[in-house]
Design a protein around this motif. Sequence first.
Motif, PDB file in Angstrom:
ATOM      1  N   LEU A 150       0.800  -1.162  -0.017  1.00  0.00           N
ATOM      2  CA  LEU A 150       0.131   0.016  -0.066  1.00  0.00           C
ATOM      3  C   LEU A 150       1.011   1.235  -0.017  1.00  0.00           C
ATOM      4  CD1 LEU A 150      -2.704  -0.706   2.730  1.00  0.00           C
ATOM      5  CD2 LEU A 150      -3.016  -0.314   0.333  1.00  0.00           C
ATOM      6  N   VAL A 151       0.594   2.112  -0.920  1.00  0.00           N
ATOM      7  CA  VAL A 151       1.515   3.356  -1.003  1.00  0.00           C
ATOM      8  C   VAL A 151       0.636   4.344  -0.501  1.00  0.00           C
ATOM      9  CG1 VAL A 151       2.858   4.877  -2.452  1.00  0.00           C
ATOM     10  CG2 VAL A 151       2.889   2.329  -2.920  1.00  0.00           C
ATOM     11  N   CYS A 152       1.215   5.022   0.389  1.00  0.00           N
ATOM     12  CA  CYS A 152       0.486   6.432   1.089  1.00  0.00           C
ATOM     13  C   CYS A 152       1.250   7.414   0.845  1.00  0.00           C
ATOM     14  CB  CYS A 152       0.825   6.046   2.737  1.00  0.00           C
ATOM     15  SG  CYS A 152       0.092   4.352   3.173  1.00  0.00           S
ATOM     16  N   ALA A 153       0.506   8.643   0.946  1.00  0.00           N
ATOM     17  CA  ALA A 153       1.051   9.748   0.634  1.00  0.00           C
ATOM     18  C   ALA A 153       2.477  10.425   1.429  1.00  0.00           C
ATOM     19  CB  ALA A 153       0.066  10.940   0.854  1.00  0.00           C
ATOM     20  N   PRO A 154       3.638  10.848   0.712  1.00  0.00           N
ATOM     21  CA  PRO A 154       3.544  11.432  -0.323  1.00  0.00           C
ATOM     22  C   PRO A 154       3.513  10.599  -1.717  1.00  0.00           C
ATOM     23  CG  PRO A 154       5.506  11.920   0.605  1.00  0.00           C
ATOM     24  CD  PRO A 154       4.746  11.032   1.612  1.00  0.00           C
ATOM     25  N   GLY A 155       4.428   9.088  -1.206  1.00  0.00           N
ATOM     26  CA  GLY A 155       4.267   8.238  -2.388  1.00  0.00           C
ATOM     27  C   GLY A 155       5.341   8.264  -3.276  1.00  0.00           C
ATOM     28  N   GLY A 156       5.956   9.299  -3.547  1.00  0.00           N
ATOM     29  CA  GLY A 156       7.048   9.530  -4.285  1.00  0.00           C
ATOM     30  C   GLY A 156       7.296   8.484  -5.603  1.00  0.00           C
ATOM     31  N   ARG A 157       8.556   8.155  -6.176  1.00  0.00           N
ATOM     32  CA  ARG A 157       8.448   7.600  -7.349  1.00  0.00           C
ATOM     33  C   ARG A 157       7.571   6.586  -7.688  1.00  0.00           C
ATOM     34  NH1 ARG A 157       8.786   8.328 -12.013  1.00  0.00           N
ATOM     35  NH2 ARG A 157      10.204   7.786 -13.335  1.00  0.00           N
ATOM     36  N   VAL A 158       7.676   5.589  -6.715  1.00  0.00           N
ATOM     37  CA  VAL A 158       6.672   4.254  -6.945  1.00  0.00           C
ATOM     38  C   VAL A 158       5.037   4.839  -6.725  1.00  0.00           C
ATOM     39  CG1 VAL A 158       6.549   3.997  -4.182  1.00  0.00           C
ATOM     40  CG2 VAL A 158       6.361   2.085  -5.727  1.00  0.00           C
ATOM     41  N   GLY A 159       4.770   5.866  -6.308  1.00  0.00           N
ATOM     42  CA  GLY A 159       3.404   6.301  -6.492  1.00  0.00           C
ATOM     43  C   GLY A 159       2.951   6.631  -7.681  1.00  0.00           C
ATOM     44  N   GLN A 160       4.005   7.345  -8.445  1.00  0.00           N
ATOM     45  CA  GLN A 160       3.840   7.671  -9.867  1.00  0.00           C
ATOM     46  C   GLN A 160       3.948   6.471 -10.891  1.00  0.00           C
ATOM     47  OE1 GLN A 160       7.061  10.581 -10.449  1.00  0.00           O
ATOM     48  NE2 GLN A 160       6.153  11.926  -8.932  1.00  0.00           N
ATOM     49  N   VAL A 161       5.130   5.726 -10.571  1.00  0.00           N
ATOM     50  CA  VAL A 161       5.141   4.441 -11.565  1.00  0.00           C
ATOM     51  C   VAL A 161       4.091   3.593 -11.360  1.00  0.00           C
ATOM     52  CG1 VAL A 161       6.774   2.481 -12.142  1.00  0.00           C
ATOM     53  CG2 VAL A 161       7.596   4.882 -11.559  1.00  0.00           C
ATOM     54  N   GLY A 162       3.463   3.574 -10.152  1.00  0.00           N
ATOM     55  CA  GLY A 162       2.660   2.466  -9.960  1.00  0.00           C
ATOM     56  C   GLY A 162       1.221   2.589 -10.076  1.00  0.00           C
ATOM     57  N   GLN A 163       0.993   4.233 -10.542  1.00  0.00           N
ATOM     58  CA  GLN A 163      -0.112   4.864 -10.810  1.00  0.00           C
ATOM     59  C   GLN A 163      -1.197   4.671  -9.460  1.00  0.00           C
ATOM     60  OE1 GLN A 163      -1.547   4.028 -14.732  1.00  0.00           O
ATOM     61  NE2 GLN A 163       0.396   3.044 -15.454  1.00  0.00           N
ATOM     62  N   VAL A 164      -0.550   5.003  -8.392  1.00  0.00           N
ATOM     63  CA  VAL A 164      -1.308   4.834  -7.474  1.00  0.00           C
ATOM     64  C   VAL A 164      -2.531   5.886  -6.776  1.00  0.00           C
ATOM     65  CG1 VAL A 164      -0.839   4.435  -4.699  1.00  0.00           C
ATOM     66  CG2 VAL A 164       0.699   3.380  -6.347  1.00  0.00           C
ATOM     67  N   ASP A 165      -3.493   5.445  -6.528  1.00  0.00           N
ATOM     68  CA  ASP A 165      -4.557   6.114  -5.657  1.00  0.00           C
ATOM     69  C   ASP A 165      -3.802   6.358  -4.186  1.00  0.00           C
ATOM     70  OD1 ASP A 165      -6.519   7.825  -4.740  1.00  0.00           O
ATOM     71  OD2 ASP A 165      -8.165   6.171  -5.020  1.00  0.00           O
TER      72      ASP A 165
END
Length: 269
Positions: A150-165
Amino acid sequence: MGGANRAVSYVCNRQSQARHAILIDPADQPPDVAAKRAIAAVTAGSRMILVGGSTDTDMSNVHDTIVAIQESLELINWAATQSSDQDEKEWKVPVVLFPQGAAALSPAADAITFMMLMNSTSPQYLIEEQVIGAPFIKKAGISPLPMGYLVCAPGGRVGQVGQVDLIKPDDTDRVSSYAMTAEFYGFKILYLEAGSGATKPVSSQLIETARESCELTIIVGGGIRDGTAAKTAVRAGADWIITGNLTESYNDADELQQVISTFIEEMNS
Ligand code: 1GP
């Protein structure tokens, strides 16, 4: 460390004290430097080496890094068996793939975080990469560690690459539902990630809620830079604390060993 069950129980059986693991990104350092850092960390008390990154990893740099780390750990392990004052068990830490996808695997790994990026909006990270990678993992005999990621804010690169909500720091209802879902799926681990280099780690509120909502082993990482931040996460319910940048910011092995020793001591104080 052979045998699927052995790796799963080593990582997933919750201990009375939280454990520390380092994350080595093969895109950030050559294999020999990764191996030196891994040895320094294990000497200091780290109990798992994760290898992976969100970008620029491939079969080649991941494999070379894992092999270099394994070889160094084996050498030290052998030395420990020759000496009466060193505990051999301390060196038997698993080297675990933490992959960006099916194109960055190595047959040399002891285990793999076999993850569903649960709050991705893309089927690629929910299930497709996993389906592509599964035959390789089976053939190589790598132990899968079933994990909800589970990617939580701010999320960084993995948040962007993983197209995370992304999960916001106070969105406890959402983290609770995800934790229950992860348990119902039969995952053994829930990994709460703020993103590498995050300005703020995962909030205590989210960790506490996840802890209350499931019995899974909880891993927390992203933006944890010192033992005090680690202690906060452990008090909230983390079983494992991961550090990536901290480990990679020291070139001198003795200095790194000292920093990680202090970190672990504070984390469990
Ligand atoms: C692993 O992304 C973390 O979950 C590592 O984060 O590099 O900020 O320690 P740091």
